[in-house]
Design an enzyme around this catalytic site. Structure first.
Site, PDB file in Angstrom:
ATOM      1  CB  THR A   1      16.854  -8.055 -39.379  1.00 30.95           C
ATOM      2  OG1 THR A   1      15.616  -7.475 -38.960  1.00 30.95           O
ATOM      3  CG2 THR A   1      16.916  -9.463 -38.797  1.00 30.95           C
ATOM      4  CG  ASP A   2      14.750  -4.100 -36.437  1.00 29.62           C
ATOM      5  OD1 ASP A   2      14.371  -5.061 -37.133  1.00 29.62           O
ATOM      6  OD2 ASP A   2      14.150  -3.004 -36.426  1.00 29.62           O
ATOM      7  CD  GLU A   3      11.601  -8.646 -38.238  1.00 24.57           C
ATOM      8  OE1 GLU A   3      11.027  -9.706 -37.928  1.00 24.57           O
ATOM      9  OE2 GLU A   3      11.410  -8.053 -39.311  1.00 24.57           O
TER      10      GLU A   3
ATOM     11  CE1 TYR B   1      14.728 -12.152 -42.218  1.00 21.52           C
ATOM     12  CE2 TYR B   1      13.419 -10.764 -40.765  1.00 21.52           C
ATOM     13  CZ  TYR B   1      14.478 -10.914 -41.637  1.00 21.52           C
ATOM     14  OH  TYR B   1      15.291  -9.844 -41.922  1.00 21.52           O
TER      15      TYR B   1
ATOM     16  CB  ALA C   1      14.712 -18.143 -35.259  1.00 24.41           C
TER      17      ALA C   1
ATOM     18  CE  LYS D   1      19.546 -11.657 -41.744  1.00 24.84           C
ATOM     19  NZ  LYS D   1      20.480 -11.621 -42.918  1.00 24.84           N
TER      20      LYS D   1
END
Length: 352
Positions: free
Chosen positions: A133-135, A159, A161, A163
């Site tokens: 993800t981009d997050e 979440y 962190a 990933k």
């Protein structure tokens, strides 16, 4: 030949499996735990398709994964399986660590042992595509350039962190053990079969039900939106031509504020399914307290995948959101089957 897809009954995974079997005769081994967001109904049209082998199970079950690899000898693993909702990660981070970190570790270990026993041709052809993800990159200032693949990791939620931790494990297994991995980072997906806890399907569902449309804070948070079918095409492209050890950003080139997304949905519903009283759906918008640590902006620079692999999204936000709203209007039975019971209780608690 076959491919192993994890999380293939979820939103992005099920779209990928459906699109894959439209284009290929290659068998899909679909491993999904069927948590609250996994739904066999997404795959209903494949019920009698011998190319689709569904296995209910956990990526953390190493014995199961080992058996699947030994039995079907897939040429790749496409790893979608993940806990993915920031709000839920704030309430219960442990599940995210277990699936996104420990589960990914177990999958990598199974893949490593599988390749140890494979012949040279199989080892050379094999790919482990890790969908992230981009997050993981954190948040952007309003005028900052979009995230490139070289941007440092600065995750801000349990979440993201979790990933990020999974991404680091994938990179380490490539560097240390020579596992042929490729990592992708996608922006916010939307489209058919999106579980209605996320912004776009939640707004559609609440609007039609006459309920308030909750908006965190001032609604000016910015996200890049990617139509799920475009994302699936990008994953196929990465699998076919991506370079081992590389990371590719998959973005939609469609930055929108949350409040703009909501008002556009309301406008489309006014056209396609007007309220009985003739009033605009935008009147249901209700601003609520912002969630903790809410990132202000995400945006991906997807130049690398376009330059190297020739992929670029087909849908604009305007074309994609119209298709999405129409799909939900045409598939109310699917929505009704999953928006009762535990889901209704969670929404009431989250947005009270």
């Amino acid at each position: 030949m076959s491919i192993l897809v994890t999380g293939g009954a979820g939103f992005i995974g099920s779209n990928f499996v459906l699109d894959w079997l439209v284009r290929h005769d290659e068998r899909v081994i679909n491993l999904d735990k069927l948590t609250y967001a996994g739904n066999r109904q997404n795959l209903g049209e494949l019920s009698y398709d011998p190319r689709h082998i569904f296995v209910e199970g956990d990526i953390g079950d190493r014995d199961l994964v080992d058996r699947l690899l030994a039995t079907y000898r897939p040429r790749c693993i496409i790893h979608f399986a993940a806990e993915s909702h920031v709000d839920r990660s704030i309430l219960n981070p442990g599940e995210f660590i277990q699936t996104n970190v420990v589960g990914t570790f177990n999958l990598l270990e199974s893949a490593r042992r599988y390749l140890e026993c494979a012949d040279i041709a199989a080892k050379t052809a094999f790919r482990f595509v890790h969908v992230s993800t981009d997050e993981v990159y954190g948040t952007l200032d309003h005028d900052a350039p979009a995230f490139r693949e070289s941007h440092k990791y600065e995750p801000n939620s349990p979440y993201s962190a979790s990933k990020a931790a999974g991404d680091h494990l994938v990179r380490a297994y490539c560097h240390t053990y020579g596992l042929p991995t490729i990592t992708t980072h996608c922006s916010n997906n939307y489209g058919p079969y999106h579980f209605p806890e996320k912004l776009i399907p939640l707004v559609i569902h609440h609007a039609l039900a006459g309920r308030p449309l909750p908006v965190y804070g001032d609604g000016r948070q910015i996200r890049d939106w990617l139509y799920v079918k475009d994302h699936c095409a990008a994953i196929r492209c990465v699998l076919a031509s991506g370079r081992v050890g590389e990371t590719y950003n998959i973005g939609g080139w469609n930055e929108q504020t949350n409040i703009d997304v909501i008002t556009k949905i309301c406008f489309l519903l006014d056209q396609l399914r007007p309220r009985a009283d003739g009033r605009p759906y935008a009147g249901q918008i209700q601003f609520i307290k912002d969630r903790p640590g809410h990132d202000r902006r995400y945006a991906l620079d997807a130049s690398k995948i376009e330059t190297e692999l020739g992929w670029r999204p087909v849908e604009t936000f305007e074309t994609g959101i119209r298709k999405t709203v129409r799909w939900y209007l045409d598939n109310q039975a699917w929505v009704d089957n999953i928006t009762t019971g535990a889901y209704a209780h969670w929404v009431e608690k989250q947005y009270q």
